[in-house]
Motif scaffolding. Structure first.
Motif, PDB file in Angstrom:
ATOM      1  N   ASN A  29       0.841  -1.209   0.000  1.00  0.00           N
ATOM      2  CA  ASN A  29       0.000   0.000   0.000  1.00  0.00           C
ATOM      3  C   ASN A  29       0.869   1.249   0.000  1.00  0.00           C
ATOM      4  O   ASN A  29       0.586   2.212  -0.712  1.00  0.00           O
ATOM      5  CB  ASN A  29      -0.927   0.018   1.210  1.00  0.00           C
ATOM      6  CG  ASN A  29      -1.963  -1.084   1.168  1.00  0.00           C
ATOM      7  OD1 ASN A  29      -2.144  -1.748   0.154  1.00  0.00           O
ATOM      8  ND2 ASN A  29      -2.633  -1.289   2.282  1.00  0.00           N
ATOM      9  N   LYS A  30       1.927   1.246   0.793  1.00  0.00           N
ATOM     10  CA  LYS A  30       2.843   2.393   0.844  1.00  0.00           C
ATOM     11  C   LYS A  30       3.552   2.571  -0.492  1.00  0.00           C
ATOM     12  O   LYS A  30       3.749   3.692  -0.957  1.00  0.00           O
ATOM     13  CB  LYS A  30       3.867   2.208   1.966  1.00  0.00           C
ATOM     14  CG  LYS A  30       3.281   2.215   3.352  1.00  0.00           C
ATOM     15  CD  LYS A  30       4.346   1.911   4.382  1.00  0.00           C
ATOM     16  CE  LYS A  30       3.705   1.610   5.735  1.00  0.00           C
ATOM     17  NZ  LYS A  30       4.666   1.047   6.686  1.00  0.00           N
ATOM     18  N   TRP A  32       2.407   1.716  -3.414  1.00  0.00           N
ATOM     19  CA  TRP A  32       1.427   2.303  -4.330  1.00  0.00           C
ATOM     20  C   TRP A  32       1.359   3.822  -4.143  1.00  0.00           C
ATOM     21  O   TRP A  32       1.326   4.572  -5.115  1.00  0.00           O
ATOM     22  CB  TRP A  32       0.036   1.705  -4.104  1.00  0.00           C
ATOM     23  CG  TRP A  32      -0.271   0.513  -4.954  1.00  0.00           C
ATOM     24  CD1 TRP A  32      -0.338  -0.781  -4.560  1.00  0.00           C
ATOM     25  CD2 TRP A  32      -0.567   0.514  -6.354  1.00  0.00           C
ATOM     26  NE1 TRP A  32      -0.657  -1.591  -5.622  1.00  0.00           N
ATOM     27  CE2 TRP A  32      -0.804  -0.818  -6.738  1.00  0.00           C
ATOM     28  CE3 TRP A  32      -0.649   1.518  -7.317  1.00  0.00           C
ATOM     29  CZ2 TRP A  32      -1.119  -1.179  -8.055  1.00  0.00           C
ATOM     30  CZ3 TRP A  32      -0.968   1.155  -8.629  1.00  0.00           C
ATOM     31  CH2 TRP A  32      -1.193  -0.176  -8.975  1.00  0.00           C
ATOM     32  N   GLU A  33       1.309   4.273  -2.892  1.00  0.00           N
ATOM     33  CA  GLU A  33       1.240   5.711  -2.620  1.00  0.00           C
ATOM     34  C   GLU A  33       2.420   6.437  -3.240  1.00  0.00           C
ATOM     35  O   GLU A  33       2.258   7.468  -3.905  1.00  0.00           O
ATOM     36  CB  GLU A  33       1.202   5.971  -1.118  1.00  0.00           C
ATOM     37  CG  GLU A  33      -0.105   5.605  -0.461  1.00  0.00           C
ATOM     38  CD  GLU A  33      -0.081   5.824   1.043  1.00  0.00           C
ATOM     39  OE1 GLU A  33       0.798   6.546   1.549  1.00  0.00           O
ATOM     40  OE2 GLU A  33      -0.960   5.258   1.714  1.00  0.00           O
ATOM     41  N   VAL A  34       3.619   5.913  -3.033  1.00  0.00           N
ATOM     42  CA  VAL A  34       4.830   6.532  -3.579  1.00  0.00           C
ATOM     43  C   VAL A  34       4.786   6.499  -5.107  1.00  0.00           C
ATOM     44  O   VAL A  34       5.059   7.503  -5.773  1.00  0.00           O
ATOM     45  CB  VAL A  34       6.100   5.815  -3.046  1.00  0.00           C
ATOM     46  CG1 VAL A  34       7.346   6.300  -3.768  1.00  0.00           C
ATOM     47  CG2 VAL A  34       6.226   6.004  -1.545  1.00  0.00           C
ATOM     48  N   LEU A  36       2.225   6.287  -7.212  1.00  0.00           N
ATOM     49  CA  LEU A  36       1.215   7.175  -7.796  1.00  0.00           C
ATOM     50  C   LEU A  36       1.662   8.635  -7.779  1.00  0.00           C
ATOM     51  O   LEU A  36       1.314   9.405  -8.674  1.00  0.00           O
ATOM     52  CB  LEU A  36      -0.124   7.010  -7.078  1.00  0.00           C
ATOM     53  CG  LEU A  36      -0.814   5.659  -7.313  1.00  0.00           C
ATOM     54  CD1 LEU A  36      -2.040   5.517  -6.409  1.00  0.00           C
ATOM     55  CD2 LEU A  36      -1.189   5.473  -8.780  1.00  0.00           C
ATOM     56  N   LYS A  37       2.467   8.997  -6.796  1.00  0.00           N
ATOM     57  CA  LYS A  37       3.004  10.362  -6.742  1.00  0.00           C
ATOM     58  C   LYS A  37       4.116  10.584  -7.766  1.00  0.00           C
ATOM     59  O   LYS A  37       4.350  11.701  -8.188  1.00  0.00           O
ATOM     60  CB  LYS A  37       3.527  10.668  -5.337  1.00  0.00           C
ATOM     61  CG  LYS A  37       2.441  10.828  -4.311  1.00  0.00           C
ATOM     62  CD  LYS A  37       3.015  11.058  -2.932  1.00  0.00           C
ATOM     63  CE  LYS A  37       1.909  11.093  -1.890  1.00  0.00           C
ATOM     64  NZ  LYS A  37       2.440  11.122  -0.521  1.00  0.00           N
ATOM     65  N   PRO A 136      -7.293   2.470  -6.638  1.00  0.00           N
ATOM     66  CA  PRO A 136      -6.141   2.067  -5.817  1.00  0.00           C
ATOM     67  C   PRO A 136      -6.510   1.853  -4.356  1.00  0.00           C
ATOM     68  O   PRO A 136      -7.338   2.560  -3.792  1.00  0.00           O
ATOM     69  CB  PRO A 136      -5.168   3.238  -5.968  1.00  0.00           C
ATOM     70  CG  PRO A 136      -5.535   3.838  -7.280  1.00  0.00           C
ATOM     71  CD  PRO A 136      -7.035   3.677  -7.389  1.00  0.00           C
ATOM     72  N   THR A 138      -5.080   2.595  -1.921  1.00  0.00           N
ATOM     73  CA  THR A 138      -4.811   3.784  -1.113  1.00  0.00           C
ATOM     74  C   THR A 138      -6.052   4.651  -0.991  1.00  0.00           C
ATOM     75  O   THR A 138      -6.128   5.480  -0.103  1.00  0.00           O
ATOM     76  CB  THR A 138      -3.666   4.620  -1.731  1.00  0.00           C
ATOM     77  OG1 THR A 138      -4.030   4.975  -3.065  1.00  0.00           O
ATOM     78  CG2 THR A 138      -2.366   3.841  -1.733  1.00  0.00           C
ATOM     79  N   HIS A 139      -7.034   4.446  -1.890  1.00  0.00           N
ATOM     80  CA  HIS A 139      -8.262   5.235  -1.835  1.00  0.00           C
ATOM     81  C   HIS A 139      -9.373   4.509  -1.068  1.00  0.00           C
ATOM     82  O   HIS A 139      -9.972   5.071  -0.178  1.00  0.00           O
ATOM     83  CB  HIS A 139      -8.748   5.576  -3.246  1.00  0.00           C
ATOM     84  CG  HIS A 139      -7.783   6.440  -3.995  1.00  0.00           C
ATOM     85  ND1 HIS A 139      -7.410   6.177  -5.280  1.00  0.00           N
ATOM     86  CD2 HIS A 139      -7.088   7.531  -3.629  1.00  0.00           C
ATOM     87  CE1 HIS A 139      -6.542   7.082  -5.678  1.00  0.00           C
ATOM     88  NE2 HIS A 139      -6.329   7.915  -4.699  1.00  0.00           N
TER      89      HIS A 139
END
Length: 157
Positions: A29-30, A32-34, A36-37, A136, A138-139
């Motif tokens: 999950n982390k 993915w966050e990185v 996507l940014k 994602p 993350t959402h």
């Protein structure tokens, strides 16, 4: 569950790698966050907004890449890697629903593959491909309308 068998030609991806035991998979999950940014840092994307995750599973751990397909590998962003996914025959399935139900989708896929007279080819990468139907994790990991494609490499026994 219904699957289909396809042959996918070799292609290249650029993205972020992760390796660890299955018990640590929540760390993805982390990642993915990185990713996507940072995804817009990757040049030569063939289909922006479509994410490709090649994975290699082993008995105790697995390696996964969160990536995008590229037409050529140039100027790889810091911390990212390029990978060539070889030409392979896959059994393809669509996961629908919350992420927590993914293991059930895979279990049904294994049974379908076995009934069709194939087995998983452990020598190569599996794929998960996420297009605009994917929300994602993350959402909203419980999103009931979530959808993505699972590509399991197969061969005849």
């Amino acid at each position: 569950m219904q699957g289909r068998i396809i042959r996918k030609e070799s292609f290249q991806v650029v993205g972020l790698p992760w390796t660890g035991p299955y018990t640590m998979s929540r760390e993805l999950n982390k990642l993915w966050e990185v990713f996507l940014k940072r995804v817009n840092e990757i040049p030569h994307q063939t289909d922006p907004g479509v994410f490709v995750c090649p994975c290699h599973d082993r008995v105790t751990d697995f390696t996964c890449y969160i990536a995008v397909e590229v037409s050529r590998v140039e100027q790889i962003p810091a911390g990212m890697v390029a990978l060539t996914v070889p030409t392979q025959t896959y059994a393809v399935f669509t996961h629908r629903g919350p992420i927590r139900n993914v293991p059930t989708t895979y279990q049904k896929a294994w049974k379908w593959i076995e009934r069709k007279g194939f087995r998983k080819d452990h020598s190569t990468l599996g794929l998960e491909i996420y297009n605009h139907h994917y929300i994602p994790v993350t959402h909203d990991p419980a999103e009931p309308d979530n959808m993505y494609e699972i590509f399991i490499p197969i061969k005849r026994p």
